[in-house]
Design an enzyme around this catalytic site. Sequence first.
Site, mmCIF file in Angstrom:
data_model
loop_
_atom_site.group_PDB
_atom_site.id
_atom_site.type_symbol
_atom_site.label_atom_id
_atom_site.label_comp_id
_atom_site.label_asym_id
_atom_site.label_seq_id
_atom_site.Cartn_x
_atom_site.Cartn_y
_atom_site.Cartn_z
ATOM 1 N N LYS A 33 0.846 -1.202 0.000
ATOM 2 C CA LYS A 33 0.000 0.000 0.000
ATOM 3 C C LYS A 33 0.882 1.253 0.000
ATOM 4 O O LYS A 33 2.092 1.174 0.254
ATOM 5 C CB LYS A 33 -0.910 -0.018 1.235
ATOM 6 N N TYR A 242 15.811 31.026 7.849
ATOM 7 C CA TYR A 242 14.556 31.674 8.254
ATOM 8 C C TYR A 242 14.479 31.818 9.771
ATOM 9 O O TYR A 242 14.778 30.878 10.512
ATOM 10 C CB TYR A 242 13.366 30.826 7.811
HETATM 11 C C1 LIG Z 1 -0.411 -1.642 6.920
HETATM 12 C C2 LIG Z 1 -1.025 -2.937 7.306
HETATM 13 C C3 LIG Z 1 -0.251 -4.113 7.358
HETATM 14 C C4 LIG Z 1 1.252 -4.092 7.269
HETATM 15 O O1 LIG Z 1 1.744 -3.638 8.492
HETATM 16 P P1 LIG Z 1 3.294 -3.482 8.825
HETATM 17 O O2 LIG Z 1 3.319 -3.032 10.234
HETATM 18 O O3 LIG Z 1 3.792 -2.442 7.885
HETATM 19 O O4 LIG Z 1 3.935 -4.796 8.598
HETATM 20 C C5 LIG Z 1 -0.903 -5.300 7.579
HETATM 21 N N1 LIG Z 1 -2.241 -5.344 7.775
HETATM 22 C C6 LIG Z 1 -3.014 -4.235 7.766
HETATM 23 C C7 LIG Z 1 -4.467 -4.345 8.003
HETATM 24 C C8 LIG Z 1 -2.434 -3.001 7.546
HETATM 25 O O5 LIG Z 1 -3.185 -1.889 7.550
#
Ligand SMILES: *Cc1c(COP(=O)(O)O)cnc(C)c1O
Length: 345
Positions: A33, A242
């Site tokens: 993702k 800044y």
């Molecule tokens: C993002 C996510 C993962 C992966 O999690 P990590 O901590 O990056 O390994 C797995 N399951 C769900 C439902 C997630 O939202």
Amino acid sequence: MSTGRLTIDLDAVVANWRALDDMTNCKTAAVVKADGYGLGAANVAKALFKAGVRQFFVAIAEEAVALREELGDKSEINVFSGHMKGDTDLIRELGLTPMLNSVDQMTHHFETLPGHPFGIQLDTGMNRLGMEPQEWAAVAELALSQGPRLVMSHLACADEPDHPMNPHQLGIFKQLTDGINVPRSLAATGGILLGPDYHFDVTRPGIGLYGGQPFAHAQPVVELDLPVIQTRDLAEGEVVGYGNTWQADRPSRIATVSGGYADGIFRILSDKATLYHLDQPCKLVGRVSMDLLTIDITDLSDTPDKLTLIGPQQGVDQLAKSANTIGYEVLTQLGGRYNRKTFGK
Ligand SMILES: *Cc1c(COP(=O)(O)O)cnc(C)c1O
């Protein structure tokens, strides 16, 4: 060239996947993702596909477009957000497997795409996504009669191995799913490290693949080098940047490097971050600007043509700590202006 150079090591991603896979006796999927945690979902997925991964997870259906194009039809692409109104065409056309999160989503799925693959996400106490236990009790029989591909839940505190929430959620997940004849998944990266009780049939690591905590033995995946655009000598008492937040308390040499908060180098790192010339630390002084950082290189014996923000001396999580955040955020905020060099399979 005045853009930072972001090096992405896909062989390290594959090695991390293998190392996590070796910790379990079940299947290991891959979470890609947010564009593969900022590193390029299509490239990451392609490398992992070659290594044998056939199950991928994205957060939203739109993220699957580039993936499906890269992977062809031989992989399962699961969608955490489930089946939202408006997703139906993508889910059908790309052959996605939505993780249905509510009775509403389930009804919508069965009505619009009868017979189309799906999974179920259950909420075991995180109170974020998934069917509540009472909802599940009401529809489990119907859902199971339609042959879900997966029943999953997500741990809220898996990065803290001793947290009582872990066994609590495990217990609820087992109560809700023991005895069903469907593959089950509970563990992301943190859950894998909690041990075999948490593994079930499929694990879903994300951050560990990309070299981040809590997978302490991960191989680093990214390196970020920022070019020095200009250097100048300051007299004691001169100020930098800044708001004049930094003032030289000795004659100083300042390097201005390309990279700023528009590139995901958080402004909260002002006066806090350290960059490296090989193994020599150089402090970021003054404010982080949109496109530039100012670095104190007084103690270097030569003038470097670049400074390293993420590399062997300082990993993603160490940098995250200076910014009071987590490696996940550092990776997913890496900007679009970098000259990205992806190497490996
Ligand atoms: C993002 C996510 C993962 C992966 O999690 P990590 O901590 O990056 O390994 C797995 N399951 C769900 C439902 C997630 O939202």
